[in-house]
Design a protein around this motif. Structure first.
Motif, PDB file in Angstrom:
ATOM      1  N   MET A 150       0.791  -1.476  -0.075  1.00 53.54           N
ATOM      2  CA  MET A 150      -0.074   0.105  -0.029  1.00 53.54           C
ATOM      3  C   MET A 150       0.995   1.352   0.142  1.00 53.54           C
ATOM      4  O   MET A 150       1.830   1.332   0.599  1.00 53.54           O
ATOM      5  N   LYS A 151       0.296   2.463  -0.627  1.00 55.14           N
ATOM      6  CA  LYS A 151       1.036   3.601  -0.862  1.00 55.14           C
ATOM      7  C   LYS A 151       1.306   4.211   0.651  1.00 55.14           C
ATOM      8  O   LYS A 151       0.181   4.054   1.373  1.00 55.14           O
ATOM      9  N   PRO A 152       2.026   4.797   1.004  1.00 51.69           N
ATOM     10  CA  PRO A 152       2.208   5.364   2.318  1.00 51.69           C
ATOM     11  C   PRO A 152       1.199   6.776   2.320  1.00 51.69           C
ATOM     12  O   PRO A 152       0.921   7.086   1.500  1.00 51.69           O
ATOM     13  N   LEU A 153       0.916   6.862   3.486  1.00 52.51           N
ATOM     14  CA  LEU A 153      -0.164   7.798   3.687  1.00 52.51           C
ATOM     15  C   LEU A 153       0.162   8.895   4.812  1.00 52.51           C
ATOM     16  O   LEU A 153       0.594   8.255   5.942  1.00 52.51           O
ATOM     17  N   LEU A 154       0.052  10.164   4.612  1.00 50.95           N
ATOM     18  CA  LEU A 154       0.198  11.113   5.526  1.00 50.95           C
ATOM     19  C   LEU A 154      -1.317  11.688   6.089  1.00 50.95           C
ATOM     20  O   LEU A 154      -1.859  12.110   5.153  1.00 50.95           O
ATOM     21  N   ILE A 155      -1.554  11.198   7.369  1.00 47.97           N
ATOM     22  CA  ILE A 155      -2.993  11.557   7.850  1.00 47.97           C
ATOM     23  C   ILE A 155      -2.757  12.786   8.668  1.00 47.97           C
ATOM     24  O   ILE A 155      -2.018  12.753   9.641  1.00 47.97           O
ATOM     25  N   ILE A 156      -3.399  13.920   8.409  1.00 49.01           N
ATOM     26  CA  ILE A 156      -3.160  15.226   9.146  1.00 49.01           C
ATOM     27  C   ILE A 156      -4.287  15.509   9.914  1.00 49.01           C
ATOM     28  O   ILE A 156      -5.640  15.573   9.309  1.00 49.01           O
ATOM     29  N   SER A 157      -4.436  15.686  11.154  1.00 48.83           N
ATOM     30  CA  SER A 157      -5.340  15.919  12.104  1.00 48.83           C
ATOM     31  C   SER A 157      -5.911  17.356  12.004  1.00 48.83           C
ATOM     32  O   SER A 157      -4.960  18.137  12.239  1.00 48.83           O
ATOM     33  N   LEU A 201       5.788  14.254  -5.918  1.00 45.61           N
ATOM     34  CA  LEU A 201       5.742  13.063  -5.112  1.00 45.61           C
ATOM     35  C   LEU A 201       4.304  12.361  -4.949  1.00 45.61           C
ATOM     36  O   LEU A 201       4.161  11.640  -4.179  1.00 45.61           O
ATOM     37  N   GLN A 202       3.456  12.870  -5.893  1.00 44.04           N
ATOM     38  CA  GLN A 202       2.016  12.696  -6.046  1.00 44.04           C
ATOM     39  C   GLN A 202       2.189  10.857  -6.044  1.00 44.04           C
ATOM     40  O   GLN A 202       0.965  10.402  -5.302  1.00 44.04           O
ATOM     41  N   LYS A 203       2.650  10.318  -6.863  1.00 42.76           N
ATOM     42  CA  LYS A 203       2.684   8.977  -6.726  1.00 42.76           C
ATOM     43  C   LYS A 203       3.358   8.077  -5.757  1.00 42.76           C
ATOM     44  O   LYS A 203       3.065   6.892  -5.376  1.00 42.76           O
ATOM     45  N   LYS A 204       4.079   8.884  -5.058  1.00 38.34           N
ATOM     46  CA  LYS A 204       4.752   8.242  -3.832  1.00 38.34           C
ATOM     47  C   LYS A 204       4.147   8.070  -2.413  1.00 38.34           C
ATOM     48  O   LYS A 204       4.183   7.031  -1.817  1.00 38.34           O
ATOM     49  N   PHE A 205       3.241   9.089  -2.152  1.00 34.04           N
ATOM     50  CA  PHE A 205       2.302   8.815  -0.992  1.00 34.04           C
ATOM     51  C   PHE A 205       1.160   9.712  -1.276  1.00 34.04           C
ATOM     52  O   PHE A 205       1.228  10.675  -1.823  1.00 34.04           O
ATOM     53  N   ASP A 206       0.248   9.599  -0.457  1.00 32.18           N
ATOM     54  CA  ASP A 206      -1.089  10.214  -0.364  1.00 32.18           C
ATOM     55  C   ASP A 206      -1.083  11.079   0.828  1.00 32.18           C
ATOM     56  O   ASP A 206      -0.738  10.599   1.741  1.00 32.18           O
ATOM     57  N   ILE A 207      -1.915  12.117   0.805  1.00 31.09           N
ATOM     58  CA  ILE A 207      -2.343  13.069   1.834  1.00 31.09           C
ATOM     59  C   ILE A 207      -3.771  13.004   2.137  1.00 31.09           C
ATOM     60  O   ILE A 207      -4.656  12.826   1.397  1.00 31.09           O
ATOM     61  N   LYS A 208      -4.014  12.799   3.586  1.00 29.50           N
ATOM     62  CA  LYS A 208      -5.425  12.573   4.096  1.00 29.50           C
ATOM     63  C   LYS A 208      -5.748  13.618   5.074  1.00 29.50           C
ATOM     64  O   LYS A 208      -5.016  13.635   6.030  1.00 29.50           O
ATOM     65  N   ILE A 243       8.565  13.724   5.301  1.00 24.01           N
ATOM     66  CA  ILE A 243       8.519  13.102   3.908  1.00 24.01           C
ATOM     67  C   ILE A 243       9.653  12.618   3.680  1.00 24.01           C
ATOM     68  O   ILE A 243       9.632  11.281   3.200  1.00 24.01           O
ATOM     69  N   GLU A 244      10.719  13.122   3.878  1.00 20.40           N
ATOM     70  CA  GLU A 244      11.992  12.556   3.311  1.00 20.40           C
ATOM     71  C   GLU A 244      12.359  11.241   4.091  1.00 20.40           C
ATOM     72  O   GLU A 244      12.718  10.419   3.312  1.00 20.40           O
ATOM     73  N   GLU A 245      12.258  11.410   5.402  1.00 23.40           N
ATOM     74  CA  GLU A 245      12.956  10.293   6.178  1.00 23.40           C
ATOM     75  C   GLU A 245      11.972   9.095   6.178  1.00 23.40           C
ATOM     76  O   GLU A 245      12.164   8.206   6.022  1.00 23.40           O
ATOM     77  N   THR A 246      10.741   9.561   6.848  1.00 23.64           N
ATOM     78  CA  THR A 246       9.737   8.582   7.178  1.00 23.64           C
ATOM     79  C   THR A 246       9.077   7.894   5.966  1.00 23.64           C
ATOM     80  O   THR A 246       9.145   6.758   5.753  1.00 23.64           O
ATOM     81  N   ILE A 247       8.534   8.711   5.253  1.00 25.62           N
ATOM     82  CA  ILE A 247       7.478   8.421   4.132  1.00 25.62           C
ATOM     83  C   ILE A 247       8.414   7.655   3.076  1.00 25.62           C
ATOM     84  O   ILE A 247       8.188   6.764   2.533  1.00 25.62           O
ATOM     85  N   LEU A 248       9.324   8.408   2.628  1.00 28.97           N
ATOM     86  CA  LEU A 248      10.643   7.735   1.606  1.00 28.97           C
ATOM     87  C   LEU A 248      11.325   6.903   1.944  1.00 28.97           C
ATOM     88  O   LEU A 248      11.862   5.975   1.250  1.00 28.97           O
ATOM     89  N   LYS A 249      11.928   6.996   3.166  1.00 30.05           N
ATOM     90  CA  LYS A 249      13.314   5.988   3.487  1.00 30.05           C
ATOM     91  C   LYS A 249      12.520   5.175   4.748  1.00 30.05           C
ATOM     92  O   LYS A 249      13.348   3.996   5.080  1.00 30.05           O
ATOM     93  N   GLY A 250      11.272   5.319   5.310  1.00 35.00           N
ATOM     94  CA  GLY A 250      11.132   4.411   6.386  1.00 35.00           C
ATOM     95  C   GLY A 250      11.772   4.599   7.793  1.00 35.00           C
ATOM     96  O   GLY A 250      11.774   3.701   8.473  1.00 35.00           O
ATOM     97  N   THR A 251      12.471   5.733   7.833  1.00 34.18           N
ATOM     98  CA  THR A 251      13.151   5.874   9.223  1.00 34.18           C
ATOM     99  C   THR A 251      12.189   6.441   9.926  1.00 34.18           C
ATOM    100  O   THR A 251      11.710   7.639   9.720  1.00 34.18           O
ATOM    101  N   ILE A 252      12.344   6.266  11.427  1.00 31.89           N
ATOM    102  CA  ILE A 252      11.411   6.970  12.223  1.00 31.89           C
ATOM    103  C   ILE A 252      12.084   7.957  12.730  1.00 31.89           C
ATOM    104  O   ILE A 252      13.408   7.923  13.357  1.00 31.89           O
TER     105      ILE A 252
END
Ligand code: FMN
Ligand code: FES
Lengths: 603, 148
Positions: free
Chosen positions: A1-8, A34-41, A78-87
């Protein structure tokens, strides 16, 4: 599944800068293609308001919770967590109680004891669109009902579930529907009470903002069961975002055929309108609410006849609270048994509380009925900030009471809270610490009720006024012993001779504080002392000569030139000139902490 | 009165919608001008006394012109226990008005509200629609200087 950034982005998130986070995220995504890399909700409130603005990052099936963000943090996320998976450790939730940092939202103690049947949706739904709700099985309950059930089946199911009204009194929802169904009348109405007037309660707002379709679906199902073709949502004027999201949701529901004529080809017709309140607390009371919709002054009338028999325009009308309606689709989907297994003997399901005041993890918590206050305040809420001592928790709004430390193990349900002298109300839970004066709180609530009293019943109109006068007198140091008896006597009278719940319960804040915090009243009356250092007439501001370093800040900021002294020397406050605004206390540098409050006041 | 006529038409001249009509008029003028109320009374055949009673009962309505800037201090319970009363007194003192009033130069109106549903960031004030949370006494000056 595409990574997702959920903003409260509920009202509280936006007030803290969620809009800037949204802009920054969209901008970065667009600029870097980066539209193809992740979605924003962009969703409603995630519940942990303390951590706003916060986001959830979904990747590899995990939900990572980042809190208290600034727009410039978005790039790193976006750079670290979404693209590279580092927390990124810096943005993780740090729990003040366990002293640990948590990665996954489910591990955070605030969420662990919760049972988020309703609020859980807020994280997954972008309320601007209907698609997220549909993806979560939204409107399948309606489909099931219209296809398979007769109206009576629905009523029986809700009755069996044990669902009780979440708006205050806790009447059995299924029973109320049954009465309205049986009432004679061609035209019937259902109403959603979204007036949410209790100060310190905002769960209805959060549901309407974050998951409006859940409320609509509940109303449509209810209308079908009752035989109503017209619905009204009466929503508080102070909630612009909730109104906006509701309006949009209504349009979507009409377009998809969930509202209007011949819903899902079932021959059932139903329309919903929105009516905005105009800022009167008493209009949350059901008969006042009806009067307000009819274009009248919102004064309650006596019941019976109940609205279920004679309501809007004298036609049978069923009124339920937002949270009550939101529970309905869940019961239909999961079954009455599932629902009635949650909670206690008399109170089923979950309840949303707004945990606010002097508490570490401020926010909305959804818990099974029967949980103890201690669990809510200490395990979920993380205890009291700044090492202060817990004093009381106020539930039930102006109709409720203050519950002391000794009752912390009380299981929370309708009966338990009533027994303690308080009420479930709409679910406000205001935590108070040693710096809160209980006499002042009683005065605060009575002042509230007195102002909001519609004036119809003399006992409520005049009784609350007299109580405010007595309580003010006590906080000003002019109280007498017999005032306590007098307060109790007036309380009984107002309770016995008021028409609506506003007056009938108005005395609760006073009675509970007298019962549980009598010594604080006595300190005010006997010693002219306010133990919590709150009541203005009973305190003085003084400068501690040992701590003062003569930095001049207080003297410069004092609006009434009451502070004098020599630079680098010691400053003093002229009590005759002091207006007790408290500015000196806030400006005195924290490394000195030389300004103090004392009680009784300096002569 | 063309604007008012439009509002009335939007509500199909329904008397039962009088509160919604007054709300829209309030948005239009920022208060309820007497001559507009008289006009509405005539057009809808609703007694002026009834309109007046609605306008005074509901706190959302003001019969007096309001200031250029609106300051709303939340006096909900959560904000109260976090010191909202002191903020309100400071605004009252600085503006030389009580809450519910407007400064004589029509620059500021000071109002209170019972909970905005943002208790987590209380005490909170709203300045011209902008929510300012974790408000401190010393921020009062900044607000009045237009710096927050
Ligand atoms: C003074 C007063 C204020 C009330 N305010 C609200 C409110 O803001 N929201 C609400 O849902 N119910 C409120 N109620 C309760 C309603 O009268 C009514 O009982 C409720 O909406 C019924 O819905 P329920 O059965 O789903 O709880 C209030 C009652 C009183 C006496
Ligand atoms: S009490 Fe101020 S926002 Fe709720």
């Amino acid at each position: 599944m595409k990574p997702l950034l959920i903003i409260s982005a509920g009202t509280c998130g936006l007030a803290r800068g969620a809009d800037e986070i949204i802009d920054a995220a969209k901008e970065y995504q667009r600029k870097n293609r980066l539209q193809k890399k992740f979605d924003i909700k962009i969703t409603g409130c995630h519940g942990l308001c303390e951590a706003e603005p916060n986001v959830l990052v979904r990747f590899n099936g995990k939900f990572i919770f980042y809190q208290k963000l600034k727009p410039e943090n978005v790039k790193d996320i976006i750079e670290e967590t979404i693209l590279k998976g580092t927390i990124i450790k810096d943005f993780l939730w740090f729990d003040p109680k366990t002293k640990e940092k948590y990665e996954k939202i489910d591990d955070i103690p605030f969420y662990q004891k919760q049972h988020r049947i309703l609020l859980g949706h807020n994280v997954l739904i972008e309320p601007k669109y209907i698609k997220d709700y549909l993806k979560l099985g939204g409107y399948s309950a309606l489909g099931k009902v219209l296809k398979k059930y007769r109206p009576l089946d629905v009523i029986n199911m809700i009755k069996k579930s044990g669902l009780r009204g979440r708006g205050g009194a806790g009447f059995l929802t299924g029973k109320k529907w049954e009465i309205c169904r049986k009432a004679k009348g061609v035209e019937k109405y259902v109403i959603c009470n979204a007036d949410e007037g209790d100060p310190g309660a905002y769960m209805d707002r959060s549901l309407l903002e974050g998951s409006p379709h859940g409320v609509l679906e509940g109303m449509i199902i209810g209308a079908y069961a009752i035989g109503a073709n017209k619905g009204i949502i009466y929503v508080r004027n102070e909630y612009p975002l909730a109104v906006e999201n509701l309006r949009r949701a209504l349009e979507q529901a009409y377009r998809k055929g969930f509202l209007g004529m011949d819903i899902l080809k079932s021959k059932f017709n139903f329309d919903i309108d929105i009516v905005r309140g105009a800022g009167a607390f008493v209009c949350g009371e059901e008969t006042a609410l009806l009067a307000s919709i009819e274009g009248e002054v919102g004064r309650p009338r006596s019941r019976p006849p109940y609205p279920a028999e004679k309501g809007l325009w004298n036609r049978p009308t069923n009124i339920n609270n937002v949270e009550t309606w939101a529970n309905v689709p869940q019961i239909v989907i999961n079954g009455a048994n599932w629902f009635s297994q949650i909670g206690t003997k008399g109170s089923k399901g979950t309840k949303i509380f707004s945990l606010v005041g002097k508490i570490n993890n401020t926010g909305l918590v959804e818990v099974p009925m029967g949980i103890t206050l201690r669990e809510i305040i200490y395990d979920i809420g993380g205890g009291i900030p700044a090492g202060k001592k817990f004093k009381a928790v106020q539930t039930g709004g102006p109709s409720g009471g203050c519950i002391p430390h000794s009752l912390l193990d009380l299981p929370i349900d309708y009966e338990g809270l009533t027994q303690a002298g308080s009420m479930m109300g709409s679910g406000g839970m205001i935590v108070m610490d040693e710096d809160t004066c209980m006499v002042d709180i009683a005065r605060y609530f009575l002042d509230f009720t007195q102002q909001e009293s519609c004036g119809k019943c003399p006992s409520c109109r005049l009784g609350t006024k007299q109580m405010v006068q007595i309580l003010s007198r006590i906080t000003e140091g002019n109280g007498e012993y017999r005032d306590l008896e007098l307060l109790e006597e007036i309380s009984e009278n107002i309770k016995a001779s008021s028409l609506c719940g506003l007056g009938q319960t108005a005395a609760n804040p006073v009675l509970t504080t007298i019962k549980y915090f009598r010594d604080e009243y006595l300190a005010h009356i006997k010693e002219k002392r306010c133990p919590a250092l709150v009541c203005k007439s009973l305190i003085s501001y003084v400068i501690d000569a040992e701590l003062c370093s003569g930095c001049t800040v207080c003297a410069k900021n004092c609006p009434s030139d009451a502070i004098t002294g020599e630079p680098k020397g010691i400053y003093t406050i002229d009590q005759k000139k002091c207006i007790k605004c408290g500015i000196c206390l806030t400006v005195c540098p924290s490394k000195f902490k030389a300004v103090k409050k004392v009680s009784p006041p300096v002569k | 009165m063309k604007k008012v006529e439009n509002i009335l038409r939007e509500h199909r001249y329904q008397r039962s919608r009088i509160i919604q009509i007054l709300q829209d008029i309030h948005v239009q003028y920022n208060y309820l001008p007497a001559k507009v109320l008289k006009y509405v009374s005539k057009r809808l055949k609703v007694p002026l006394s009834k309109i007046y009673s609605l306008a005074t009962f509901y706190t959302a309505f003001s019969l007096k012109p309001r200031g250029k800037h609106l300051i709303t201090v939340c006096m909900g319970t959560a904000c109260h226990v976090r010191g909202a009363t002191a903020m309100l007194s400071e605004f009252e003192r600085r503006l030389c008005i009580k809450h519910g009033e407007t400064t004589r130069d029509l620059n500021y109106t000071l109002e209170t509200v019972n909970c905005l549903g943002c208790c987590a960031i209380g005490p909170i004030i709203v300045y011209d629609g902008k929510y300012i949370g974790e408000f401190k006494l010393k921020d009062v000056t900044k607000v009045l200087q237009g710096k927050l």
